[in-house]
Every structure is written in structure tokens, then in C-alpha cells.
Write a protein that holds these residues in place. Structure first.
Motif, mmCIF file in Angstrom:
data_model
loop_
_atom_site.group_PDB
_atom_site.id
_atom_site.type_symbol
_atom_site.label_atom_id
_atom_site.label_comp_id
_atom_site.label_asym_id
_atom_site.label_seq_id
_atom_site.Cartn_x
_atom_site.Cartn_y
_atom_site.Cartn_z
ATOM 1 N N GLN A 22 33.970 31.138 51.640
ATOM 2 C CA GLN A 22 33.063 32.193 51.182
ATOM 3 C C GLN A 22 33.645 33.579 51.446
ATOM 4 O O GLN A 22 33.505 34.485 50.633
ATOM 5 N N MET A 23 34.312 33.728 52.594
ATOM 6 C CA MET A 23 34.924 35.012 52.914
ATOM 7 C C MET A 23 36.053 35.329 51.925
ATOM 8 O O MET A 23 36.145 36.443 51.406
ATOM 9 N N LEU A 24 36.906 34.340 51.631
ATOM 10 C CA LEU A 24 37.989 34.562 50.670
ATOM 11 C C LEU A 24 37.438 34.859 49.274
ATOM 12 O O LEU A 24 37.959 35.721 48.563
ATOM 13 N N PHE A 25 36.370 34.162 48.896
ATOM 14 C CA PHE A 25 35.752 34.437 47.600
ATOM 15 C C PHE A 25 35.242 35.875 47.554
ATOM 16 O O PHE A 25 35.414 36.587 46.566
ATOM 17 N N ARG A 26 34.630 36.303 48.625
ATOM 18 C CA ARG A 26 34.106 37.676 48.682
ATOM 19 C C ARG A 26 35.235 38.696 48.564
ATOM 20 O O ARG A 26 35.106 39.712 47.881
ATOM 21 N N ILE A 27 36.361 38.425 49.231
ATOM 22 C CA ILE A 27 37.514 39.325 49.151
ATOM 23 C C ILE A 27 38.021 39.415 47.711
ATOM 24 O O ILE A 27 38.260 40.496 47.188
ATOM 25 N N VAL A 28 38.176 38.246 47.068
ATOM 26 C CA VAL A 28 38.649 38.226 45.677
ATOM 27 C C VAL A 28 37.631 38.913 44.772
ATOM 28 O O VAL A 28 37.981 39.721 43.912
#
Length: 96
Positions: A22-28
Motif C-alpha cells: 500500500q505504501m509503494l502504491f501510494r508513492i507511485v
């Protein structure tokens, strides 16, 4: 100071738990159409769902990355494998 470039190296090298995904998705997502991203991976995009624990989230990341992205494939032999000490044809000098 606002950063204009984000480099994500060795993407998918190790599995990511749900919170990490979820954190990586938010960054992208937050970077989409706002920042430049450089992402390196040796993992096929078709396998991203298994690494990021959620097929839909992986598909959404791929969608955002591919929309304005350029895919550069660096084929050929691996420098690390070519120079590995553990190669079968490598000659190892005994310690003195």
C-alpha cells in the motif's frame, strides 16, 4: 525542497507485505504525472501481483507507470554473473 526524481531500485527483489504494498502504491500514485520515476527490476510485470500481495493494486501501479512510461530492457549477460568467483570455470588462487 521538492524532489523531481524518485529511483526505485531492485523493484520486487523481495516480497512486500500488504502495508508495504500500500505504501509503494501510494508513492507511485502520488508521483503519477507529478514526478519522474526510474524503476529497476528483473521481474516480469506479469509477476508483480505475487510480490505485492494484491493483483488489483499491482495492475493499478502498472497502469500508472506505463501511461507515460518508457520500458528499457537491458538484455545480455549479467556483469555480476560473468565476474562471479563461484563460476565453474573460475580459477581461484590458493591463499598464501
Amino acid at each position: 525542497m521538492t524532489r523531481k526524481l524518485l529511483i526505485l531500485d531492485e523493484w520486487g527483489y523481495v516480497p512486500v507485505d500488504r502495508d508495504g504494498s500500500q505504501m509503494l502504491f501510494r508513492i507511485v500514485s502520488d508521483s503519477y504525472e507529478r514526478k519522474c520515476l526510474i524503476l529497476t527490476t528483473n521481474l516480469e510485470v506479469s509477476k508483480w501481483g505475487s510480490v505485492f500481495t494484491d493483483e488489483q493494486m499491482a495492475a493499478a501501479m502498472i497502469d500508472r507507470l506505463a501511461h507515460h512510461g518508457h520500458l528499457l530492457m537491458a538484455g545480455g549477460r549479467s556483469y555480476r554473473m560473468e565476474h562471479a568467483l563461484m563460476r565453474q570455470d573460475a580459477v581461484v588462487e590458493p591463499a598464501s
